[in-house]
Design an enzyme around this catalytic site. Structure first.
Site: not given
Length: 322
Positions: A70, A101, A104, A108
Site C-alpha cells: 500500500d 489507501e 488500507h 493491515y
C-alpha cells in the site's frame, strides 16, 4: 494522450463535468468510504491463536506484503499519477484514493499489531520489504513502475496489474478463511479492501481507454503476463508463500490468477491469453470483474447513504401510494 496529460489551466472548479465517464468513479469511491475503526477485531486473536503454524505463517506474511504494498501504491499515486493526469475529475478520484489507501495501510498495520505480540517479530513484518525475500521480490516489481523512464501508458497498465493481479491470490486466500468462518475482522476488512481495489483497477482501465496512443496489444499482454503481473503473483502465492500451507490447491490458485488476468486484459480492451475458468465457485461474487461486479453490489450493503443517488431521487412527493 494529450487530453489526459495536458494542463487545463482554466479548470480550478469541478463543474461543469467534462468527463462524464470519469466522474462517477469518484462518486463510487466516496459512497464506499469506511475507516479502520469500523472493523471489529475482537474475536480475531482467539481465532488466530487456534490456527496451526503454517496458517499463522501464511497470514503474517500476506499481511506484511499488504502493509508494504500500500505504501508503494501511495507513492505511485502521489509522485506520478496525481501530478501527471490533468483531468480534474480524475484528480478528484486519485486524491480520494490516496485517503483510501492510507486506511488500507492502517488496517493491515492494526491487524499485525493485534495478532503479533512479540515486538521483534512485529517489527520484522513491518519492514517486510527489507527482511522477507518473497515480499521484497513482489514489491520491487511494483516499485520499478514508479520510474518515469517508462511511458505513461506502460505505467498505467502496470498499476492496473498491481491492484488487479498482485493482490488477487492473497485476497482469494483470505476469503478461504472466511469460507471456514474464521478471522471475522480480517475477512470483513478483506471484503472492503478487495472491493476498493477492484474499483481502483477499473479506474486504471478507464484512464487507459482515454489515451490517444495506446500500447500494442502484445505489449499489454506482456506486462500482464511475462514482465510481471501473473508470473510474479504465481511465484508469490504458489511458491514463495505457497497457499498449500492453508490447505488450498496451488494448481487451482494458478488457474484463478490466470482467470483474473484475463478479466483485466478484457477491461484493458485486449484479448484473453489464458482462457482459464474460475476454479473457485465460492469466489464468483468477489473476483475482479470489469463492469457489473461485486464492487457494484457493495459488501454487506456498505455504502454511504444517498451518495450515489440522483437528484430526482431526492424529490419530496405527497402522492406516493403506500
Amino acid at each position: 494522450m494529450r487530453r489526459i496529460l495536458n494542463k487545463e489551466s482554466d479548470r480550478f472548479t469541478l463543474y461543469p463535468i467534462l468527463y462524464p465517464d470519469v466522474f462517477p468513479f469518484y462518486k463510487k469511491a466516496e459512497a464506499c468510504f469506511w475507516t479502520a475503526e469500523e472493523i471489529d477485531y475482537s474475536s480475531d486473536l482467539k481465532d488466530f491463536e487456534k490456527l496451526n503454524e503454517n496458517e499463522k505463517h501464511f497470514i503474517k506474511h500476506v499481511l506484511a506484503f499488504f502493509a508494504a504494498s500500500d505504501g508503494i501504491v501511495l507513492e505511485n499515486l502521489a509522485v506520478s499519477f496525481l501530478r501527471e493526469v490533468q483531468i480534474t475529475e480524475a484528480k478528484k478520484f486519485y486524491s480520494f484514493q490516496i485517503a483510501v489507501e492510507n486506511i488500507h495501510s492502517e488496517t493491515y498495520s492494526l491487524l499485525i499489531d493485534n495478532y503479533i505480540k512479540d515486538e521483534k517479530e512485529r517489527l520484522n513484518l513491518f519492514h517486510a520489504i527489507e527482511n522477507i525475500p518473497a515480499v521484497k521480490n513482489k514489491a520491487l516489481w511494483a516499485a520499478k513502475w514508479i520510474n518515469d523512464t517508462n511511458s505513461f501508458a506502460e505505467r498505467i497498465v502496470a498499476n492496473a496489474c498491481v491492484e488487479g493481479i498482485l493482490f488477487s491470490g492473497s485476497f482469494c486466500a483470505i476469503f478461504w478463511f472466511k469460507k471456514q468462518n474464521k478471522l471475522h475482522g480480517l475477512t470483513f476488512s478483506n471484503e472492503l479492501i478487495s472491493r476498493d481495489e477492484g474499483l481502483h483497477t477499473d479506474f486504471n482501465c478507464l484512464i487507459y481507454s482515454l489515451l490517444d496512443n495506446k500500447l500494442p496489444e502484445q505489449m499489454v499482454q506482456n506486462i500482464v503476463k511475462e514482465a510481471g503481473g501473473v508470473e510474479v503473483e504465481k511465484s508469490f502465492i504458489c511458491e514463495s508463500l505457497p497457499c498449500d500451507l492453508i490447505g488450498m490447491n496451488s494448481r487451482l490458485m494458478s488457474q484463478y490468477i490466470e482467470f483474473v488476468a484475463d478479466r483485466l486484459l478484457e477491461c484493458l480492451g485486449c484479448s484473453k491469453i489464458f482462457h482459464s475458468k474460475n476454479p473457485f465457485n465460492w469466489m464468483d461474487l468477489i473476483s475482479l470483474q470489469g463492469k457489473t461486479n461485486f464492487f457494484e453490489k457493495r459488501v454487506a450493503d456498505y455504502q454511504k447513504s444517498g451518495v450515489m443517488a440522483q437528484r430526482k431521487d431526492h424529490v419530496f412527493c405527497l402522492n406516493t401510494e403506500f
